[in-house]
Design a protein around this motif. Structure first.
Motif, PDB file in Angstrom:
ATOM      1  N   SER A 147      66.815  58.977  13.907  1.00 31.51           N
ATOM      2  CA  SER A 147      67.771  59.733  14.723  1.00 31.51           C
ATOM      3  C   SER A 147      67.474  59.573  16.217  1.00 31.51           C
ATOM      4  N   ILE A 148      66.197  59.300  16.567  1.00 27.73           N
ATOM      5  CA  ILE A 148      65.823  59.122  17.979  1.00 27.73           C
ATOM      6  C   ILE A 148      66.596  57.945  18.568  1.00 27.73           C
ATOM      7  N   ILE A 205      70.504  58.610  18.600  1.00 30.39           N
ATOM      8  CA  ILE A 205      70.899  59.528  19.678  1.00 30.39           C
ATOM      9  C   ILE A 205      70.852  58.829  21.031  1.00 30.39           C
ATOM     10  N   MET A 206      69.805  58.019  21.257  1.00 28.06           N
ATOM     11  CA  MET A 206      69.705  57.319  22.542  1.00 28.06           C
ATOM     12  C   MET A 206      70.901  56.377  22.725  1.00 28.06           C
ATOM     13  N   ALA A 233      74.115  58.365  23.218  1.00 25.15           N
ATOM     14  CA  ALA A 233      74.126  59.015  24.534  1.00 25.15           C
ATOM     15  C   ALA A 233      74.555  58.007  25.600  1.00 25.15           C
ATOM     16  N   GLU A 249      75.197  57.920  29.619  1.00 23.40           N
ATOM     17  CA  GLU A 249      73.896  58.119  30.254  1.00 23.40           C
ATOM     18  C   GLU A 249      73.279  56.758  30.563  1.00 23.40           C
ATOM     19  N   VAL A 261      70.747  54.113  30.371  1.00 23.97           N
ATOM     20  CA  VAL A 261      69.639  53.755  29.479  1.00 23.97           C
ATOM     21  C   VAL A 261      69.042  52.427  29.946  1.00 23.97           C
ATOM     22  N   LEU A 303      63.403  52.499  28.750  1.00 21.07           N
ATOM     23  CA  LEU A 303      63.691  53.653  27.883  1.00 21.07           C
ATOM     24  C   LEU A 303      63.925  53.200  26.439  1.00 21.07           C
ATOM     25  N   THR A 313      61.597  54.296  23.365  1.00 22.89           N
ATOM     26  CA  THR A 313      62.225  55.014  22.248  1.00 22.89           C
ATOM     27  C   THR A 313      61.968  54.302  20.918  1.00 22.89           C
TER      28      THR A 313
END
Lengths: 114, 135
Positions: A77-78, A81-82, A85, A91, A93, A97, A101
């Motif tokens: 899920s990490i 979600i990134m 997002a 957002e 990225v 990052l 992640t």
């Protein structure tokens, strides 16, 4: 019946990720227009509703599986979600990052399978 | 740096630490509540709902509600793509706490996983630090 646990875990992941995105969208809206804005309240309510479903699914899965079995899915899920997002919330990225992640997600999976 | 940056108790990074502590507490309470109400003979019936009969589950729900309010506050200031990966520091804290407090053994593979998470957190911390400058 092997498809049922897979379907429930997928649904749990999908509701969890959707809830987080709705929360972020609601908080963005609240910074612009405050909490009494109808749009903020609607998005926040939707987020809480989706997260409640996710919570009940999580409880049910915890009754059938060890926390350590479910953690690798939480690890994925990490990354999801990134990515969402970046795509949906626009957002910024950076490659740094993304690498960080991916390492966190891989580490979470390794911690839980070991 | 702008003048409206929240400081002290309202600092989003301070709230972030409180949120992490909350996650560790409610994860353990949820597992305890779910395990206490688990009935293998019932199969998948009563999925999730039966766990609500445990007081531990309700204690976890109380912590979750407080943690949710804190998390929403954090999301007002920190991008989701940074806050969420950083929140996985719990995956390091839980096994290390078990090792230190409960004297549970940690396998070399698990230490490897913990190391990977720590390296990932350090890498993600740079964009987070740059964000702090902009807050």
């Amino acid at each position: 019946m092997t498809w049922l646990p897979f379907a429930l875990i997928s649904l749990w992941l999908a509701t969890f990720v959707t809830g987080q995105l709705l929360f972020k969208r609601a908080m963005e809206s609240s910074r612009k227009t405050g909490f009494r804005n109808r749009r903020t309240i609607t998005i926040l309510t939707a987020g809480i509703a989706v997260m409640t479903i996710s919570f009940l699914l999580n409880l049910g899965l915890l009754q059938h599986f060890d926390l350590s079995y479910l953690y690798p899915f939480q690890g994925s899920s990490i990354v999801i979600i990134m990515l969402l997002a970046a795509i949906l919330l626009k957002e910024r990225v950076t490659p740094r990052l993304i690498i960080g992640t991916l390492l966190i997600a891989a580490g979470v999976a390794l911690v839980s399978i070991s | 740096m702008t003048t409206n940056r929240p400081t002290g108790f309202r600092n989003p990074w301070f709230q972030f630490v409180l949120n992490i502590i909350g996650v560790v507490v409610y994860e353990l309470l949820l597992k305890a509540g779910a395990s206490a109400t688990s009935d293998p003979e019932k199969g998948w019936s009563g999925f999730g709902i039966t766990a609500l009969t445990s007081p531990l589950t309700w204690l976890a729900i109380g912590v979750i509600v407080i943690d949710l309010i804190i998390w929403l506050y954090i999301l007002r200031y920190i991008p989701l793509s940074i806050a969420f990966p950083l929140s996985r520091v719990v995956d390091v804290l839980v096994p290390i706490s078990c090792w230190l407090i409960l004297k549970e053994a940690i396998s070399p593979l698990r230490w490897g996983g913990i190391a990977l998470v720590i390296v990932g957190l350090v890498i993600v911390a740079k964009p987070a630090a740059q964000l702090e400058e902009r807050l």
